[in-house]
Design a protein around this motif. Structure first.
Motif, PDB file in Angstrom:
ATOM      1  N   CYS A 114       0.822  -1.223   0.000  1.00 15.88           N
ATOM      2  CA  CYS A 114       0.000   0.000   0.000  1.00 15.88           C
ATOM      3  C   CYS A 114       0.855   1.273   0.000  1.00 15.88           C
ATOM      4  CB  CYS A 114      -0.913   0.031   1.233  1.00 15.88           C
ATOM      5  SG  CYS A 114      -2.176  -1.259   1.262  1.00 15.88           S
ATOM      6  N   LEU A 115       2.149   1.154   0.303  1.00 11.55           N
ATOM      7  CA  LEU A 115       2.995   2.328   0.525  1.00 11.55           C
ATOM      8  C   LEU A 115       3.028   3.283  -0.665  1.00 11.55           C
ATOM      9  CD1 LEU A 115       4.949   3.834   2.366  1.00 11.55           C
ATOM     10  CD2 LEU A 115       6.805   2.418   1.471  1.00 11.55           C
ATOM     11  N   LEU A 116       3.305   2.781  -1.854  1.00 10.81           N
ATOM     12  CA  LEU A 116       3.395   3.648  -3.031  1.00 10.81           C
ATOM     13  C   LEU A 116       2.065   4.349  -3.322  1.00 10.81           C
ATOM     14  CD1 LEU A 116       5.578   1.590  -5.558  1.00 10.81           C
ATOM     15  CD2 LEU A 116       6.207   3.676  -4.343  1.00 10.81           C
ATOM     16  N   GLY A 117       0.977   3.618  -3.148  1.00  9.44           N
ATOM     17  CA  GLY A 117      -0.350   4.200  -3.358  1.00  9.44           C
ATOM     18  C   GLY A 117      -0.632   5.340  -2.390  1.00  9.44           C
ATOM     19  N   LEU A 159     -10.229   6.803 -18.044  1.00  7.96           N
ATOM     20  CA  LEU A 159     -10.411   5.490 -18.659  1.00  7.96           C
ATOM     21  C   LEU A 159      -9.295   5.189 -19.660  1.00  7.96           C
ATOM     22  CD1 LEU A 159     -12.100   2.951 -19.200  1.00  7.96           C
ATOM     23  CD2 LEU A 159     -13.481   4.299 -20.798  1.00  7.96           C
ATOM     24  N   ILE A 160      -8.995   6.156 -20.526  1.00 12.52           N
ATOM     25  CA  ILE A 160      -7.944   5.960 -21.539  1.00 12.52           C
ATOM     26  C   ILE A 160      -6.595   5.696 -20.877  1.00 12.52           C
ATOM     27  CG2 ILE A 160      -6.637   7.108 -23.376  1.00 12.52           C
ATOM     28  CD1 ILE A 160      -9.266   8.626 -24.066  1.00 12.52           C
ATOM     29  N   LEU A 161      -6.275   6.503 -19.860  1.00 14.37           N
ATOM     30  CA  LEU A 161      -4.989   6.350 -19.172  1.00 14.37           C
ATOM     31  C   LEU A 161      -4.877   5.007 -18.466  1.00 14.37           C
ATOM     32  CD1 LEU A 161      -4.606   9.970 -17.741  1.00 14.37           C
ATOM     33  CD2 LEU A 161      -3.197   8.912 -19.507  1.00 14.37           C
ATOM     34  N   MET A 162      -5.996   4.513 -17.930  1.00 10.62           N
ATOM     35  CA  MET A 162      -5.978   3.202 -17.266  1.00 10.62           C
ATOM     36  C   MET A 162      -5.787   2.076 -18.271  1.00 10.62           C
ATOM     37  SD  MET A 162      -8.827   3.417 -14.247  1.00 10.62           S
ATOM     38  CE  MET A 162      -8.553   4.442 -12.806  1.00 10.62           C
ATOM     39  N   PHE A 169       2.203  -1.301 -16.032  1.00 14.67           N
ATOM     40  CA  PHE A 169       2.679  -1.294 -14.650  1.00 14.67           C
ATOM     41  C   PHE A 169       2.430  -2.624 -13.936  1.00 14.67           C
ATOM     42  CE2 PHE A 169       2.620   3.268 -15.429  1.00 14.67           C
ATOM     43  CZ  PHE A 169       3.818   3.656 -14.825  1.00 14.67           C
ATOM     44  N   LEU A 170       1.447  -3.392 -14.403  1.00 13.97           N
ATOM     45  CA  LEU A 170       1.219  -4.721 -13.820  1.00 13.97           C
ATOM     46  C   LEU A 170       2.423  -5.636 -14.018  1.00 13.97           C
ATOM     47  CD1 LEU A 170      -2.505  -5.691 -14.560  1.00 13.97           C
ATOM     48  CD2 LEU A 170      -1.383  -5.660 -12.332  1.00 13.97           C
ATOM     49  N   GLU A 171       3.122  -5.453 -15.117  1.00 17.46           N
ATOM     50  CA  GLU A 171       4.314  -6.256 -15.380  1.00 17.46           C
ATOM     51  C   GLU A 171       5.405  -5.996 -14.338  1.00 17.46           C
ATOM     52  OE1 GLU A 171       5.597  -5.556 -19.358  1.00 17.46           O
ATOM     53  OE2 GLU A 171       3.744  -6.332 -20.264  1.00 17.46           O
ATOM     54  N   LYS A 172       5.400  -4.790 -13.769  1.00 11.95           N
ATOM     55  CA  LYS A 172       6.383  -4.431 -12.759  1.00 11.95           C
ATOM     56  C   LYS A 172       5.942  -4.843 -11.353  1.00 11.95           C
ATOM     57  CE  LYS A 172       7.935  -0.449 -15.476  1.00 11.95           C
ATOM     58  NZ  LYS A 172       9.254  -1.003 -15.790  1.00 11.95           N
ATOM     59  N   GLY A 173       4.615  -5.070 -11.197  1.00 12.33           N
ATOM     60  CA  GLY A 173       4.098  -5.491  -9.893  1.00 12.33           C
ATOM     61  C   GLY A 173       2.760  -4.836  -9.594  1.00 12.33           C
ATOM     62  N   LEU A 174       1.951  -5.514  -8.783  1.00  8.42           N
ATOM     63  CA  LEU A 174       0.600  -5.039  -8.467  1.00  8.42           C
ATOM     64  C   LEU A 174       0.625  -3.690  -7.759  1.00  8.42           C
ATOM     65  CD1 LEU A 174      -2.330  -5.972  -8.808  1.00  8.42           C
ATOM     66  CD2 LEU A 174      -2.194  -7.042  -6.564  1.00  8.42           C
ATOM     67  N   LYS A 175       1.597  -3.479  -6.876  1.00  8.57           N
ATOM     68  CA  LYS A 175       1.671  -2.222  -6.122  1.00  8.57           C
ATOM     69  C   LYS A 175       1.906  -1.025  -7.051  1.00  8.57           C
ATOM     70  CE  LYS A 175       6.595  -2.694  -4.916  1.00  8.57           C
ATOM     71  NZ  LYS A 175       7.556  -2.768  -3.779  1.00  8.57           N
ATOM     72  N   VAL A 178      -1.476  -0.219  -8.793  1.00 14.63           N
ATOM     73  CA  VAL A 178      -2.390   0.486  -7.878  1.00 14.63           C
ATOM     74  C   VAL A 178      -1.955   1.942  -7.723  1.00 14.63           C
ATOM     75  CG1 VAL A 178      -3.207   0.625  -5.495  1.00 14.63           C
ATOM     76  CG2 VAL A 178      -3.095  -1.593  -6.639  1.00 14.63           C
ATOM     77  N   CYS A 179      -0.656   2.168  -7.570  1.00 17.99           N
ATOM     78  CA  CYS A 179      -0.114   3.524  -7.458  1.00 17.99           C
ATOM     79  C   CYS A 179      -0.441   4.345  -8.714  1.00 17.99           C
ATOM     80  CB  CYS A 179       1.395   3.458  -7.246  1.00 17.99           C
ATOM     81  SG  CYS A 179       2.191   5.073  -7.182  1.00 17.99           S
ATOM     82  N   TYR A 180      -0.252   3.744  -9.872  1.00 15.49           N
ATOM     83  CA  TYR A 180      -0.544   4.422 -11.132  1.00 15.49           C
ATOM     84  C   TYR A 180      -2.029   4.779 -11.230  1.00 15.49           C
ATOM     85  CZ  TYR A 180      -1.412   5.070 -16.123  1.00 15.49           C
ATOM     86  OH  TYR A 180      -1.820   5.570 -17.336  1.00 15.49           O
TER      87      TYR A 180
END
Length: 429
Positions: A114-117, A159-162, A169-175, A178-180
């Protein structure tokens, strides 16, 4: 005034409907891309986000709308009087978030992902605050089209940005994903602000005297904003404590962290967004109601005030009752259609009847703000939050899983709604 109220309501209803649809599409995209665990992680952070948004806005948007609706002040000076205070509050909150984020993520939310978020929240809040103040100016003027267009444009950009960013960013990790997802709000709020600026009158001239804060206007704003902020703050603190108490207590009685995050994500990410879908209608009515009732009450036309409130509640129930019946009878259909899952069917059937009361809560709350009784909104929220937190903690000890959250949420809705009804009847009879 009647025509203006109807036109404002229709514009907000159409805009609210489109915004809700876009919001649901955004939720679907998030769910499909990040899965139940990702949504659960995002939902753990969201109460903290809501708490700091409430603190950052300090109730000034509601105060600004109400004071502009009274139409007896220099509106430019009023707007610019609130900007320096808002800026100072936001800077202080950004420092606080950065300082407490490590402790909050590890010791209270029990998930260091949760830290980055949480850090991302610090960057988002000033943009959200400025956007809310700009919208409130147009609300007070009963100009709803700028608000609607800014909301729709904001959601389209989000929506477009997501769609573009979450898979990367999922390739780098779930956290990181979520932060993005939280940081996307910076761009979307900026777009919203730019849209609102296009609707400012072309012949507006801002003098140096307009930029100087007025002590009288600040005092008038604080008289409204402090009770309103306290009310939002109490609700946000309750929402902030919700995942902390639920997680800590359920871990204590033997539930796994994986179970808690997944089930909490199902309730907060799947069930509640569907059940609250009709709220776009009640919110549209409520937002139109604020400047209209403010003017009527200011002129001591209590008969017309009561008529407007009855209309708002009647229209809300005309949408709410059929929606509630459909959600109870066909919960699987909506969960499967929107999120491609059957998870949360029982939760949805249980909560649906209580959400009927939630649909009429917005008109009641906005009415109390409009007649200058924001303190009663604060008391209602305080009583409801205390009762909710107590029941959440006690019921969680009985090892009934996340049903403790559902039951405590239902009790909270009943307490706040009936308290507001009681107070409005007292002031207008």
């Amino acid at each position: 005034m009647k025509e203006k109220f109807i036109i404002s309501t229709i514009i907000l209803m159409i805009g609210g409907f489109l915004t809700k649809i876009l919001g649901m599409i955004i939720k679907i995209v998030m769910t499909r891309l990040m899965g139940s665990e990702g949504i659960g992680l995002y939902m753990l952070i969201l109460p903290t986000f809501s708490l700091f948004i409430a603190l950052a806005q300090a109730g000034f948007p509601i105060a600004l709308s109400k004071l502009i609706a009274e139409d007896n002040r220099n509106n430019k000076k009023l707007f610019f009087s609130l900007i320096p205070i808002s800026l100072l509050i936001n800077i202080l909150l950004m420092i606080i978030i950065i300082a407490i984020a490590p402790y909050l993520s590890i010791n209270l939310l029990h998930d260091e992902r949760c830290l980055l978020g949480l850090y991302a929240i610090a960057l988002v809040i000033p943009f959200t605050t400025l956007s809310s103040l700009c919208r409130s100016y147009f609300f007070g003027k009963q100009k709803m089209l700028p608000h609607v267009l800014s909301n729709i444009t904001e959601d389209i950009f989000r929506l477009i940005l997501m769609l573009v960013g979450i898979p990367f960013f999922l390739e780098k990790g779930l956290k990181y994903a979520v932060c993005y997802t939280i940081l996307v709000n910076v761009v979307s709020e900026l777009v919203s602000i730019l849209i609102l600026f296009f609707f400012l009158p072309k012949n507006v001239k801002i003098k140096k005297s307009d930029l100087l804060p007025s002590k009288i206007y600040i005092k008038d704003s604080l008289d409204i904003s402090i009770p309103n902020t306290t009310s939002r703050l109490i609700g946000s603190i309750g929402y902030f404590l919700e995942p902390i108490i639920l997680t800590s207590t359920l871990l204590y009685v033997g539930y796994s962290n994986q179970y808690i995050i997944t089930e909490y994500g199902i309730i907060s990410g799947y069930v509640l967004p569907i059940l609250l879908l009709p709220s776009f209608f009640t919110l549209a009515i409520s937002q139109s109601l604020l400047p209209t009732i403010t003017k009527l009450y200011y002129k001591n036309n209590l008969k017309e005030v009561k008529r407007k409130i009855k209309q708002a509640i009647t229209f809300s129930l005309l949408i709410g009752i059929p929606a509630t019946i459909i959600f109870i009878v066909y919960p699987t259909f909506f969960l499967k259609l929107i999120y491609n899952t059957n998870d949360g069917v029982n939760y949805m059937m249980f909560l649906a009847p209580f959400c009927l009361l939630q649909y009429i809560q917005a008109p009641l709350s906005f009415t109390l703000d409009a007649i200058g009784k924001s303190k009663d909104n604060m008391k209602a929220t305080l009583y409801g939050t205390i009762i909710r937190i107590l029941f959440l903690f006690m019921l969680s000890l009985f090892k009934i899983g996340v049903w403790s959250l559902l039951i405590s949420t239902s009790i909270n809705i009943c307490v706040i709604t009936f308290y507001n009804i009681k107070k409005i009847r007292k002031y207008l009879n």
